[in-house]
Design an enzyme around this catalytic site. Structure first.
Site, PDB file in Angstrom:
ATOM      1  N   HIS B 153       0.863  -1.191   0.000  1.00  0.00           N
ATOM      2  CA  HIS B 153       0.000   0.000   0.000  1.00  0.00           C
ATOM      3  C   HIS B 153       0.890   1.227   0.000  1.00  0.00           C
ATOM      4  O   HIS B 153       2.116   1.133   0.083  1.00  0.00           O
ATOM      5  CB  HIS B 153      -0.908   0.014   1.246  1.00  0.00           C
ATOM      6  CG  HIS B 153      -0.142   0.172   2.524  1.00  0.00           C
ATOM      7  ND1 HIS B 153       0.329  -0.903   3.238  1.00  0.00           N
ATOM      8  CD2 HIS B 153       0.269   1.276   3.223  1.00  0.00           C
ATOM      9  CE1 HIS B 153       0.972  -0.480   4.317  1.00  0.00           C
ATOM     10  NE2 HIS B 153       0.962   0.835   4.324  1.00  0.00           N
ATOM     11  N   HIS B 198      -5.371  -1.898   4.742  1.00  0.00           N
ATOM     12  CA  HIS B 198      -5.425  -0.742   3.856  1.00  0.00           C
ATOM     13  C   HIS B 198      -4.754  -1.078   2.532  1.00  0.00           C
ATOM     14  O   HIS B 198      -3.719  -1.736   2.500  1.00  0.00           O
ATOM     15  CB  HIS B 198      -4.821   0.531   4.442  1.00  0.00           C
ATOM     16  CG  HIS B 198      -3.514   0.398   5.139  1.00  0.00           C
ATOM     17  ND1 HIS B 198      -2.914  -0.801   5.421  1.00  0.00           N
ATOM     18  CD2 HIS B 198      -2.666   1.344   5.630  1.00  0.00           C
ATOM     19  CE1 HIS B 198      -1.767  -0.603   6.047  1.00  0.00           C
ATOM     20  NE2 HIS B 198      -1.594   0.680   6.186  1.00  0.00           N
ATOM     21  N   HIS B 213       4.782   7.344   2.316  1.00  0.00           N
ATOM     22  CA  HIS B 213       5.625   6.152   2.174  1.00  0.00           C
ATOM     23  C   HIS B 213       4.971   5.129   1.255  1.00  0.00           C
ATOM     24  O   HIS B 213       3.759   5.109   1.081  1.00  0.00           O
ATOM     25  CB  HIS B 213       5.933   5.509   3.536  1.00  0.00           C
ATOM     26  CG  HIS B 213       4.745   4.871   4.216  1.00  0.00           C
ATOM     27  ND1 HIS B 213       4.018   5.493   5.204  1.00  0.00           N
ATOM     28  CD2 HIS B 213       4.166   3.654   4.057  1.00  0.00           C
ATOM     29  CE1 HIS B 213       3.051   4.689   5.625  1.00  0.00           C
ATOM     30  NE2 HIS B 213       3.108   3.569   4.940  1.00  0.00           N
ATOM     31  N   HIS B 245       1.905   0.113  14.750  1.00  0.00           N
ATOM     32  CA  HIS B 245       0.920   1.169  14.547  1.00  0.00           C
ATOM     33  C   HIS B 245      -0.309   0.922  15.419  1.00  0.00           C
ATOM     34  O   HIS B 245      -0.696  -0.238  15.642  1.00  0.00           O
ATOM     35  CB  HIS B 245       0.437   1.189  13.091  1.00  0.00           C
ATOM     36  CG  HIS B 245       1.461   1.621  12.106  1.00  0.00           C
ATOM     37  ND1 HIS B 245       2.127   2.819  12.192  1.00  0.00           N
ATOM     38  CD2 HIS B 245       1.920   1.018  10.986  1.00  0.00           C
ATOM     39  CE1 HIS B 245       2.953   2.934  11.163  1.00  0.00           C
ATOM     40  NE2 HIS B 245       2.863   1.853  10.423  1.00  0.00           N
ATOM     41  N   TYR B 254       9.950   2.270   9.582  1.00  0.00           N
ATOM     42  CA  TYR B 254      10.039   3.268   8.508  1.00  0.00           C
ATOM     43  C   TYR B 254      11.504   3.621   8.265  1.00  0.00           C
ATOM     44  O   TYR B 254      12.255   3.828   9.227  1.00  0.00           O
ATOM     45  CB  TYR B 254       9.343   4.576   8.926  1.00  0.00           C
ATOM     46  CG  TYR B 254       7.843   4.613   8.879  1.00  0.00           C
ATOM     47  CD1 TYR B 254       7.068   3.644   8.252  1.00  0.00           C
ATOM     48  CD2 TYR B 254       7.172   5.682   9.489  1.00  0.00           C
ATOM     49  CE1 TYR B 254       5.681   3.730   8.226  1.00  0.00           C
ATOM     50  CE2 TYR B 254       5.781   5.778   9.467  1.00  0.00           C
ATOM     51  CZ  TYR B 254       5.046   4.803   8.836  1.00  0.00           C
ATOM     52  OH  TYR B 254       3.669   4.905   8.822  1.00  0.00           O
ATOM     53  N   GLU B 264       8.269   1.686   4.036  1.00  0.00           N
ATOM     54  CA  GLU B 264       7.858   0.935   5.216  1.00  0.00           C
ATOM     55  C   GLU B 264       7.975  -0.545   4.884  1.00  0.00           C
ATOM     56  O   GLU B 264       7.661  -0.963   3.767  1.00  0.00           O
ATOM     57  CB  GLU B 264       6.396   1.242   5.586  1.00  0.00           C
ATOM     58  CG  GLU B 264       5.912   0.401   6.783  1.00  0.00           C
ATOM     59  CD  GLU B 264       4.426   0.538   7.095  1.00  0.00           C
ATOM     60  OE1 GLU B 264       3.596   0.408   6.155  1.00  0.00           O
ATOM     61  OE2 GLU B 264       4.083   0.774   8.262  1.00  0.00           O
TER      62      GLU B 264
END
Lengths: 306, 306, 306, 306
Positions: B153, B198, B213, B245, B254, B264
């Site tokens: 993503h 996501h 990112h 997260h 990251y 990431e």
């Protein structure tokens, strides 16, 4: 164990609020409360430890470390080392049996960095918590929080670490596992009396008798994540991590108890034998030596050095 | 996949030095170089991806994102969505077959946040790298670096995310999985076209068309540690992590490619179905939402928001 | 989700002793008891599931599977598929709302392999157990045993899997992810309606309507070890594992509930999109396909095939 | 290390085909070839070991163990123990310096179980492979296969383990960590000279001088899975695992080298100090003691006992 010192057997630390501290060490760290004494001190242990207790909490106005006690192979080892400590120039104090509940006599001594240490050989053995010595299961059900496995080591700072390191090597038979050199000056030293990457560590700083952290062993990197999650869920103050140390290569997270004493939980890392050369880090690589991934010291660690 | 959009199929990013970038994405991330084209672009893929490529590197004077392309179930889906994009008010551009090597025609469109997106349905399938579709082994030997498994993503930021989110939900059939609300204003949105936590995410900020990112999936939290170690060993610039997260609950780190594009790598996290209510974070909890352990935004993330 | 079927929404299984079964599924698997009904059935869920329940236990004289229900995107999907099932030749039965507590109307249908399936779109949503949709923590404290995350899939066996596979692909829009071919005959099929490596699987055998196992997702390979430890600590009957499957590449362990229904808990494994070619295993590689490390079928699995 | 014995320093085993064996130990186990000698023996080490070699392969007609050598703290320890071995009644043979390349003089002695052991104190130190003692990285890039970290221990079987155990405890200062008792008879004994769960182990059986397995340490349970995958990928013969032992609680997998010598790779497990009581397993629990999850001995293990 070149001279019969087995391991860190107990640490007594000062906490500002006893109830808060007990809640932290039992519910967050997962230690087990084992006893209390008439002075109001609370005795805790981690589940894999066979002795009755390893951490003692004492309520006081200022947080910090009272003393660290090393368990020896037997009483004659304590006798021998007591005499050698006196000959080395230490001030030695004899603490009578049961001053700590269930603990035999202790030999207390001072050190150039201003820390108080003890030697002892006898302590009541209650066995591993929740598992037997007879057909034992892999781990006990009912562990809480981070499920800390043992009190592992502490990192202390103060002036003249050269003096305390010499004392630990020459009198107590510890080995130097890793060091940080600033030119010819050793500014940090990691010492062991066993196969562990460190049983105690020292960093040079002007103020005497300081505690950087007490550290507990976890099972795995997965458990370091779980510890980090619990730190967040319980609104515990975090210092840094999860990350890896360069020195020892352990996987780690630093956080604070409610009184401001720094705790570490960690997993893995190097092993050591007495025929190994020490590992040396350059002071200009100190960031990477301490926090291997970030490669810089955070503000909290920088403040130690000044 | 409510309207036939399968997944992020490719991202084209700008790098300042192509050789350095290729070295980073192959040796550090562990992507496989698949092709180059007469424009000098380099085509890469992660090993579990069946299509020929997912990441395209273009040398340019300024780093950043050129476009993200979503793969659709079939060409008729592309036709349908193309028409609906026009009706919605997007500016649509048709990119001819093989403008990217091995890729069919693409429908490119703009968005309120200033990002360029594409839809396509056809791309050469070279199969998973190093494993067959016939009695396949668990993983291929010979993977390098972080062994990234797939391009997963991206997180984009720009003005009017409300507009772009509406476009993705209404036209492309994406679902809102998680959001950050500042009062009644949605300042961050995490959208999926699948079960993933996501497929794309947006954060509100004044400057259009920005890339926070691009993200690659790893196998496990153990592999996040290994990635962190490699970041240190290769003197790669780190941003933050390893950590978790709050949003998505993924385990993450990251860091930056040599041109300054943030990467990431992550493992795990929530799953989603279209009958799930979105998860809502309060803006005052944004620190914990983004970095679950530290519970504060670092400077780099704070600079995104202004 | 090509035709609106989201996921396995519930399975009803028969157990010989309800109390023992509840104890097993709550204390060993870590499911949460959500409800009981006047028939005496017990409703359970795993903690990440948003619907009220996923597993229903019914006391009976013979263990096994009563039915599997698939949750659909909405009621109109159920209407459409109901009609298509009838046209396909299935015997369809309408089950009224609240026949299962908190569940809307269900459309039940038969299959060539002798299994009973259902479609439904409405079920009370109680949300993830122990975590909120508002600033959610990473996981709830208080989970027990294996901490199963969701009911994931089941493996069924019976005659004419070709017929049931055709039904699932043609009417319900499932995709074929992996298969085992004995010459031209497909003797095992793994099907998904999502990105999962399988939402249901079938193995050819003479006896109709059989259940091989119901399967629950765990977080990680570390949790598979913890599950194995718990199996031993609780004197639960083990079948095989910890190991990895060749098919799906998931990390797994098989064991039995007190009634003899086989359970699986697993972590990881492949993902799937509808543009992926199916993976094919040769029947002579069936040992490796099922148990990737041992590369032979154990007696329990061999008995399935005859 | 009560009497100065540090660790298992080397094992020499017999293999039927040297090239196949070297390929197995380097490409599957991940050991590093360090040297060959005029006799044709091949010297290997694991990457964390500081000494030049730990495993020696000798081509022969029959597989098995030639000898195990324990490294001592210094030459005076070897002198002292040599004398005590003679007084204990062992037949002692002096092996001259460089009989093994880079190794100092060795004191070889026999044992009641029919195994040959050695003591030595001097061996060329080449340092950890691929990492320096100066600002060392966490691990070296370029490791192959299972990335074994060190030769850890061996399990031997033969008659009169009571005699060999007494020899190791009384003369060499090993501690008894765990034992299996059949009534009053100790049928298995796990001994350590360090903090490790075992440096050597013995099981009673009629045939003298037998090797059950040589064992190598891995980093984690994740690496045990990776090892299992590699066993399958390389068509290596597996014995059992991944699983956990009851005794030591280590996470383990057993397999065979091409000559039929059993290998173990494992991670984790208990630690030990000399003030710990031994853990006792009942012989009727031997299945669970050896294979904690299956709780039964497999045929290969059963054949050891008869």
């Amino acid at each position: 164990m070149k001279k019969g010192v087995l391991r860190p057997g107990h640490m007594q630390i000062r906490v500002l609020d006893l109830d808060e501290a007990v809640k932290h060490y039992t519910e967050v760290l997962g230690l087990i409360e084992m006893d209390r004494d008439p002075q109001g001190r609370v005795y805790l242990k981690a589940w894999t430890e066979v002795d009755k207790f390893s951490l003692v909490l004492r309520e006081a106005d200022v947080p910090g470390l009272d003393f660290v006690g090393y368990k020896c192979l037997n009483e004659s080892t304590v006798d021998t080392l007591r005499q050698q400590l006196i000959e080395y120039g230490c001030t030695v104090e004899d603490i009578h049996e049961n001053e700590l509940n269930g603990c035999g006599r202790r030999v207390r001594f001072d050190s150039p960095t201003g820390h108080v240490f003890e030697l002892f050989a006898s302590k009541e053995q209650t066995g591993r918590w929740g598992v037997s010595n007879h057909n034992p299961e892999a781990w006990p059900r009912g562990l809480r929080g981070m499920k800390a496995q043992r009190l592992d080591h502490c990192l202390l700072y103060g002036p003249n670490i050269a003096g305390t390191v010499d004392l630990f090597r020459e009198v107590l038979g510890f080995d130097l596992v890793e060091q940080v050199l600033d030119g010819d000056t050793r500014v940090a030293a990691f010492l062991t009396s066993s196969m562990k990457a460190h049983d105690v560590a020292f960093i040079e700083c002007p103020e005497p008798g300081k505690l950087h952290h007490i550290s507990f062993l976890l099972e795995s990197w997965d458990e370091v994540l779980r510890a980090a999650d619990l730190i967040s869920m319980t609104d515990t103050s975090i210092d840094i991590g999860p990350t890896r140390h360069g020195i020892t290569h352990g996987k780690t997270i630093y956080f604070f108890d409610p009184s401001g004493n720094r705790n570490e939980v960690f997993a893995g890392g190097n092993y050591f034998y007495s025929d190994h050369e020490p590992i040396t880090w350059d002071a200009e690589q100190l960031g990477k030596a301490i926090f291997y991934h970030d490669r810089v010291l955070n503000d909290a660690f920088l403040s130690v050095l000044t």
